[in-house]
Design an enzyme around this catalytic site. Structure first.
Site, PDB file in Angstrom:
ATOM      1  N   SER A  31     -63.804  18.272 -12.435  1.00  0.00           N
ATOM      2  CA  SER A  31     -64.334  18.415 -13.795  1.00  0.00           C
ATOM      3  C   SER A  31     -65.575  17.565 -13.995  1.00  0.00           C
ATOM      4  CB  SER A  31     -63.267  18.018 -14.815  1.00  0.00           C
ATOM      5  OG  SER A  31     -62.192  18.920 -14.791  1.00  0.00           O
ATOM      6  N   LYS A  46     -60.268   7.216 -21.565  1.00  0.00           N
ATOM      7  CA  LYS A  46     -61.431   8.047 -21.231  1.00  0.00           C
ATOM      8  C   LYS A  46     -62.088   8.549 -22.504  1.00  0.00           C
ATOM      9  CE  LYS A  46     -59.964   9.819 -16.729  1.00  0.00           C
ATOM     10  NZ  LYS A  46     -59.700  11.038 -15.954  1.00  0.00           N
ATOM     11  N   ARG A  90     -56.862  17.795  -3.398  1.00  0.00           N
ATOM     12  CA  ARG A  90     -58.080  18.359  -2.815  1.00  0.00           C
ATOM     13  C   ARG A  90     -58.354  17.790  -1.436  1.00  0.00           C
ATOM     14  NH1 ARG A  90     -61.476  16.800  -8.017  1.00  0.00           N
ATOM     15  NH2 ARG A  90     -60.364  14.929  -7.436  1.00  0.00           N
ATOM     16  N   HIS A 147     -58.384  24.136 -11.012  1.00  0.00           N
ATOM     17  CA  HIS A 147     -57.182  23.980 -11.829  1.00  0.00           C
ATOM     18  C   HIS A 147     -56.466  25.322 -11.983  1.00  0.00           C
ATOM     19  CE1 HIS A 147     -59.443  20.479 -13.888  1.00  0.00           C
ATOM     20  NE2 HIS A 147     -58.477  19.925 -13.176  1.00  0.00           N
TER      21      HIS A 147
END
Length: 170
Positions: free
Chosen positions: A135, A48, A97, A24
């Site tokens: 993460s 979440k 990514r 990040h």
């Protein structure tokens, strides 16, 4: 002849950042070089169950970006497009990514553009050394007291250790 003052280029880099990783930070540092101002917008995603509260994530991001003068950290609890409109910003920064990220991000980008045709998405590929990093992987390693110093800033590593101190998973 009157010359119009150039518009300030402002972008929003949204995410849950639970926790912020070196990947990040790489995107933040690189995007801060492209835009006059970068707002790192921390999402409070109600679907979440984050490890860190919204306030903790904002605080951690503020600490680890304090040396980047054109970065501002903020939080939001709404649709991203509503947040963008409230800030009068038209550029979203998203990190990619892998090819698998692109499919999902393309859907989001198209949907955001349908909701507000003035909003564009600026994709940045992650640096190769961070292409595997997420993460959730960092949290899994930290949960079992594994080393995360290569994946997160020192401040985040310390907070992860505090969060998982004394916890044991079966």
């Amino acid at each position: 002849m009157h010359q119009e003052k150039p518009r300030l280029k402002i972008a929003v880099y949204p995410g849950s950042f639970d926790p912020v990783t070196n990947g990040h930070l790489d995107i933040i540092r690189r995007a801060a070089k492209v835009f006059d101002k970068l707002i790192v917008a921390v999402l409070n995603n109600t679907s979440k169950n984050p490890l860190f509260s919204l306030e903790e994530r904002i605080e951690l991001l503020t600490k680890v970006t304090r040396d980047i003068p054109n970065v501002e950290v903020d939080g939001f609890r709404d649709l991203l497009i509503n947040y963008m409109e409230s800030k009068d910003v038209h550029i979203i920064v998203r990190g990619l990514r892998a090819v698998s990220d692109f499919e999902y991000e393309l859907q989001l980008s198209t949907m955001n553009n349908k909701l507000n045709e003035e909003v564009e998405t600026f994709f940045m590929t992650s640096s190769p050394q961070y292409s595997f990093l997420s993460s959730s992987i960092v949290k899994e390693i930290a949960r079992f007291h594994g080393p995360v110093s290569h994946f997160v800033p020192r401040e985040v590593e310390e907070e992860l250790k505090l969060k998982f101190a004394g916890t044991r998973q079966p």
